[in-house]
Design an enzyme around this catalytic site. Structure first.
Site, PDB file in Angstrom:
ATOM      1  N   ASP A   1      42.644  36.361  41.171  1.00  0.00           N
ATOM      2  CA  ASP A   1      41.295  36.388  40.616  1.00  0.00           C
ATOM      3  C   ASP A   1      40.264  36.257  41.739  1.00  0.00           C
ATOM      4  O   ASP A   1      40.214  35.222  42.408  1.00  0.00           O
ATOM      5  CB  ASP A   1      41.139  35.229  39.615  1.00  0.00           C
ATOM      6  CG  ASP A   1      39.935  35.417  38.723  1.00  0.00           C
ATOM      7  OD1 ASP A   1      39.086  36.270  39.042  1.00  0.00           O
ATOM      8  OD2 ASP A   1      39.841  34.713  37.705  1.00  0.00           O
ATOM      9  N   ASP A   2      39.489  37.294  41.958  1.00  0.00           N
ATOM     10  CA  ASP A   2      38.418  37.298  42.976  1.00  0.00           C
ATOM     11  C   ASP A   2      38.929  37.285  44.412  1.00  0.00           C
ATOM     12  O   ASP A   2      38.253  36.785  45.314  1.00  0.00           O
ATOM     13  CB  ASP A   2      37.444  36.115  42.784  1.00  0.00           C
ATOM     14  CG  ASP A   2      36.685  36.136  41.463  1.00  0.00           C
ATOM     15  OD1 ASP A   2      36.942  37.047  40.657  1.00  0.00           O
ATOM     16  OD2 ASP A   2      35.848  35.247  41.243  1.00  0.00           O
TER      17      ASP A   2
ATOM     18  N   CYS B   1      36.041  39.887  35.782  1.00  0.00           N
ATOM     19  CA  CYS B   1      37.342  39.514  35.190  1.00  0.00           C
ATOM     20  C   CYS B   1      37.741  40.226  33.902  1.00  0.00           C
ATOM     21  O   CYS B   1      38.749  40.919  33.857  1.00  0.00           O
ATOM     22  CB  CYS B   1      37.359  38.014  34.917  1.00  0.00           C
ATOM     23  SG  CYS B   1      37.202  37.021  36.390  1.00  0.00           S
TER      24      CYS B   1
ATOM     25  N   ARG C   1      40.815  43.023  33.510  1.00  0.00           N
ATOM     26  CA  ARG C   1      42.105  42.672  32.916  1.00  0.00           C
ATOM     27  C   ARG C   1      42.449  43.606  31.751  1.00  0.00           C
ATOM     28  O   ARG C   1      43.606  44.014  31.567  1.00  0.00           O
ATOM     29  CB  ARG C   1      42.091  41.216  32.424  1.00  0.00           C
ATOM     30  CG  ARG C   1      42.232  40.263  33.570  1.00  0.00           C
ATOM     31  CD  ARG C   1      41.499  38.947  33.386  1.00  0.00           C
ATOM     32  NE  ARG C   1      41.149  38.461  34.709  1.00  0.00           N
ATOM     33  CZ  ARG C   1      41.962  37.742  35.481  1.00  0.00           C
ATOM     34  NH1 ARG C   1      43.124  37.360  35.029  1.00  0.00           N
ATOM     35  NH2 ARG C   1      41.588  37.390  36.690  1.00  0.00           N
TER      36      ARG C   1
ATOM     37  N   LYS D   1      45.887  33.089  33.891  1.00  0.00           N
ATOM     38  CA  LYS D   1      44.601  33.316  33.230  1.00  0.00           C
ATOM     39  C   LYS D   1      44.660  34.565  32.355  1.00  0.00           C
ATOM     40  O   LYS D   1      45.120  35.615  32.795  1.00  0.00           O
ATOM     41  CB  LYS D   1      43.520  33.473  34.307  1.00  0.00           C
ATOM     42  CG  LYS D   1      42.177  33.917  33.769  1.00  0.00           C
ATOM     43  CD  LYS D   1      41.124  33.801  34.834  1.00  0.00           C
ATOM     44  CE  LYS D   1      39.882  34.591  34.475  1.00  0.00           C
ATOM     45  NZ  LYS D   1      38.839  34.451  35.511  1.00  0.00           N
TER      46      LYS D   1
ATOM     47  N   HIS E   1      41.826  35.627  29.607  1.00  0.00           N
ATOM     48  CA  HIS E   1      40.439  36.119  29.604  1.00  0.00           C
ATOM     49  C   HIS E   1      40.219  37.424  28.845  1.00  0.00           C
ATOM     50  O   HIS E   1      39.340  38.226  29.175  1.00  0.00           O
ATOM     51  CB  HIS E   1      39.892  36.227  31.046  1.00  0.00           C
ATOM     52  CG  HIS E   1      38.438  35.859  31.106  1.00  0.00           C
ATOM     53  ND1 HIS E   1      37.682  35.898  32.259  1.00  0.00           N
ATOM     54  CD2 HIS E   1      37.583  35.458  30.135  1.00  0.00           C
ATOM     55  CE1 HIS E   1      36.449  35.529  31.997  1.00  0.00           C
ATOM     56  NE2 HIS E   1      36.366  35.263  30.712  1.00  0.00           N
TER      57      HIS E   1
ATOM     58  N   SER F   1      38.065  31.702  32.341  1.00  0.00           N
ATOM     59  CA  SER F   1      37.927  31.356  33.760  1.00  0.00           C
ATOM     60  C   SER F   1      37.979  29.845  33.984  1.00  0.00           C
ATOM     61  O   SER F   1      37.601  29.059  33.116  1.00  0.00           O
ATOM     62  CB  SER F   1      36.612  31.899  34.306  1.00  0.00           C
ATOM     63  OG  SER F   1      36.679  33.292  34.327  1.00  0.00           O
TER      64      SER F   1
ATOM     65  N   HIS G   1      39.301  32.292  42.261  1.00  0.00           N
ATOM     66  CA  HIS G   1      38.018  32.138  41.552  1.00  0.00           C
ATOM     67  C   HIS G   1      37.592  30.675  41.711  1.00  0.00           C
ATOM     68  O   HIS G   1      38.439  29.779  41.634  1.00  0.00           O
ATOM     69  CB  HIS G   1      38.280  32.471  40.081  1.00  0.00           C
ATOM     70  CG  HIS G   1      37.080  32.565  39.202  1.00  0.00           C
ATOM     71  ND1 HIS G   1      36.299  31.473  38.885  1.00  0.00           N
ATOM     72  CD2 HIS G   1      36.525  33.625  38.550  1.00  0.00           C
ATOM     73  CE1 HIS G   1      35.330  31.860  38.074  1.00  0.00           C
ATOM     74  NE2 HIS G   1      35.436  33.157  37.858  1.00  0.00           N
TER      75      HIS G   1
ATOM     76  N   ASP H   1      41.902  41.138  40.450  1.00  0.00           N
ATOM     77  CA  ASP H   1      41.087  41.718  39.369  1.00  0.00           C
ATOM     78  C   ASP H   1      39.756  42.291  39.844  1.00  0.00           C
ATOM     79  O   ASP H   1      39.181  43.162  39.216  1.00  0.00           O
ATOM     80  CB  ASP H   1      40.836  40.678  38.263  1.00  0.00           C
ATOM     81  CG  ASP H   1      39.942  39.534  38.709  1.00  0.00           C
ATOM     82  OD1 ASP H   1      39.876  39.244  39.928  1.00  0.00           O
ATOM     83  OD2 ASP H   1      39.295  38.902  37.845  1.00  0.00           O
ATOM     84  N   ASN H   2      39.226  41.743  40.950  1.00  0.00           N
ATOM     85  CA  ASN H   2      37.954  42.234  41.504  1.00  0.00           C
ATOM     86  C   ASN H   2      37.765  41.606  42.875  1.00  0.00           C
ATOM     87  O   ASN H   2      38.540  40.736  43.281  1.00  0.00           O
ATOM     88  CB  ASN H   2      36.760  41.921  40.576  1.00  0.00           C
ATOM     89  CG  ASN H   2      36.661  40.467  40.180  1.00  0.00           C
ATOM     90  OD1 ASN H   2      36.960  40.091  39.052  1.00  0.00           O
ATOM     91  ND2 ASN H   2      36.262  39.615  41.112  1.00  0.00           N
TER      92      ASN H   2
ATOM     93  N   LYS I   1      32.468  41.107  44.426  1.00  0.00           N
ATOM     94  CA  LYS I   1      32.560  40.960  42.968  1.00  0.00           C
ATOM     95  C   LYS I   1      31.251  41.298  42.266  1.00  0.00           C
ATOM     96  O   LYS I   1      30.172  40.955  42.761  1.00  0.00           O
ATOM     97  CB  LYS I   1      32.929  39.507  42.661  1.00  0.00           C
ATOM     98  CG  LYS I   1      32.894  39.132  41.190  1.00  0.00           C
ATOM     99  CD  LYS I   1      33.373  37.713  40.977  1.00  0.00           C
ATOM    100  CE  LYS I   1      33.275  37.311  39.527  1.00  0.00           C
ATOM    101  NZ  LYS I   1      33.911  36.019  39.261  1.00  0.00           N
TER     102      LYS I   1
HETATM  103 MG    MG Z   1      37.743  37.836  38.787  1.00  0.00          MG
END
Ligand code: MG
Length: 468
Positions: A36-37, A76, A80, A133, A135, A158, A237, A289-290, A310
């Site tokens: 994540d991130d 996010c 996803r 996660k 989300h 998150s 994240h 994811d980003n 992001k």
């Molecule tokens: Mg993310």
């Protein structure tokens, strides 16, 4: 004569009894490790100078390091949704102009009518698990167990949500101290098992380690059948937390500790596959994811040589450090063909002999021929960069045209609609520094036409991210 006939019938029966299990045994396992991130420049094998990622570096050497691999959105929730359905999130209401992701007060989520990778693979006998996660909706009808996963263990949104007042502002505290760690009580994020809350607030110090344990447990339990594991780490994240074996160990502060702990978890998973002798039956994919959450200063990652992070449709927001590993099946090396997380659904289905949903538009391509070295050229020649409900940019071959540019979350560059799109050649200029629209009006025209054509394929759907 009687004896021969008996033997022939016996053999036929044996063959038919064994055939289905043999067929199933040949289906590969799939492990998707989704951060994540995480930024394009945050791994040793993607050039980070002070974060150690020996296991991911080994995965890069033994497998393929993809340098043009994208996600379906730069935040996010929609990203996803794109991975699990193989569809642009603008097609299923998981992308919105009002709210960019789902929140604890959201009533929406990924609709039952959507078909996930887990559902496709389950239909051909796979065991499926989601760890980490989610989300995509925290209400029971949207959780992983309602979307084809046999089990779920993790946080439903998150790790910075359900925040309480009376604690230091994370961004300010983090800017002062690259090792700052927030009290876990600040974020009342639950851990869920199936559809039940089992811990609240989640002890986030131990979360990465526990995700790895759950992943290894599932792999061990499923070793004799084909399986699909979706391991979606909730870090890096913010807020950042690391287990006691990793805290204070990296040269890059708490952010580096987090990445090194994720890397150690990848090491445990790869060792487990080897130990169980299913290494050569298992395709492992690692990505995020980003891009990095840059306003968080040293608590956010790095997109390396890519521009921005992001939330934006610059390369730093949507191009991710991606690794594929399948020993004995893939030719190791650097892969410069384009791919996206939306390609995983058709790729896995093709390798598993599963059907992709035929009644809807899929935005993914089957990458198996390029992964397995049967073709040098990949099936994908373009990427669409959606933000909210607008197509901000398009890439076709080396060329990228920006119709709208904007910084992340009201920070940085203001929203600008370009009468003449900005044009970059991503092969000559991966950092998007030199706008060459004036030199190539023909290319601009071609990309504008391709974008118009693509927009026509998007039908209006109900927004799942609005507060209701
Ligand atoms: Mg993310």
């Amino acid at each position: 004569m009687k004896r021969t006939l008996f033997l022939a019938i016996f053999c036929l029966l044996m063959v038919s009894a064994l055939a289905p299990s043999r067929l199933i045994a040949e289906k590969p396992n799939f492990v998707v490790i989704f951060c994540d991130d995480l930024g394009y420049g945050d791994l040793g094998c993607f050039g980070h100078p002070s974060i150690r990622t020996p296991h991911l570096d080994r995965m890069a050497v033994e497998g393929q390091r993809w340098t043009n691999f994208y996600v379906g959105a730069s935040v996010c929730t929609p990203s996803r949704a794109a991975l699990l359905t193989g569809r642009l999130p603008v097609r299923n209401g998981m992308m919105s102009a009002r709210r960019r992701v789902l929140f604890p007060d959201s009533k929406g989520g990924l609709q039952k009518s959507e078909v996930t990778i887990a559902e496709c693979l389950k239909a051909v006998g796979y065991a499926t698990a989601a760890v980490g996660k989610w989300h995509l909706g925290h209400l029971p009808e949207y959780l992983p167990v309602a979307h084809g996963f046999d089990s779920y263990w993790g946080i439903p949104y998150s790790n910075d949500m359900d925040a309480r007042r009376g604690f230091p502002n994370y961004r300010q505290a983090g800017r002062k101290d690259p090792n700052y760690v927030a009290p876990i009580e600040q974020y009342q994020v639950p851990i869920m098992e199936g559809t039940k809350v089992i811990e609240r607030p989640a002890n986030q110090h131990t979360l990465t380690g526990r995700y790895t344990e759950k992943a290894v447990e599932f792999i061990r339990a499923s070793k004799d059948k084909p399986f699909f594991l979706y391991l979606a780490h909730s870090l890096p994240h913010i807020p950042l937390y690391a287990g006691k074996d990793h805290r204070g160990k990296s040269r890059r502060g708490i952010y580096g500790d987090v990445i090194e702990e994720i890397d150690a978890g990848v090491g445990r998973i790869l060792t487990t596959l080897k130990e169980l002798k299913i290494d050569e039956k298992t395709l492992v994919v690692f990505t995020s994811d980003n891009g990095p959450w840059l306003p968080f200063n040293t608590h956010g990652g790095s997109a390396g040589l890519l521009r921005e992070g992001k939330g934006t449709t610059f390369e730093g927001g949507m191009r991710e450090p991606t690794l594929f590993r399948w020993p004995g099946k893939m030719k190791p090396g650097v892969q410069m063909e384009m791919g996206t997380t939306m390609d995983l659904l058709p790729t896995f289905c093709s390798l598993a002999g599963a059907k992709t949903p035929g009644d809807r538009t899929l935005d993914g391509f089957d990458l198996s021929s390029v992964l397995l070295g049967k073709e040098a050229k990949g099936p994908r020649d373009r990427v669409y960069y959606w933000r909210e409900e607008k197509l901000y940019a398009i890439r076709v071959g080396a060329w990228k045209a920006h119709f709208i540019t904007q910084g992340c979350y009201g920070i940085g560059e203001k929203k600008t609609e370009h009468a003449t799109p900005q044009l970059y050649n991503l092969e000559h200029d991966p950092s998007e520094k030199y706008n060459v629209a004036g030199n190539h009006p023909d290319v601009v025209k071609k990309l504008v036409a391709a974008a118009d054509e693509h927009r026509k394929s998007i039908k209006p759907v109900a927004d799942q991210l609005i507060r209701r």
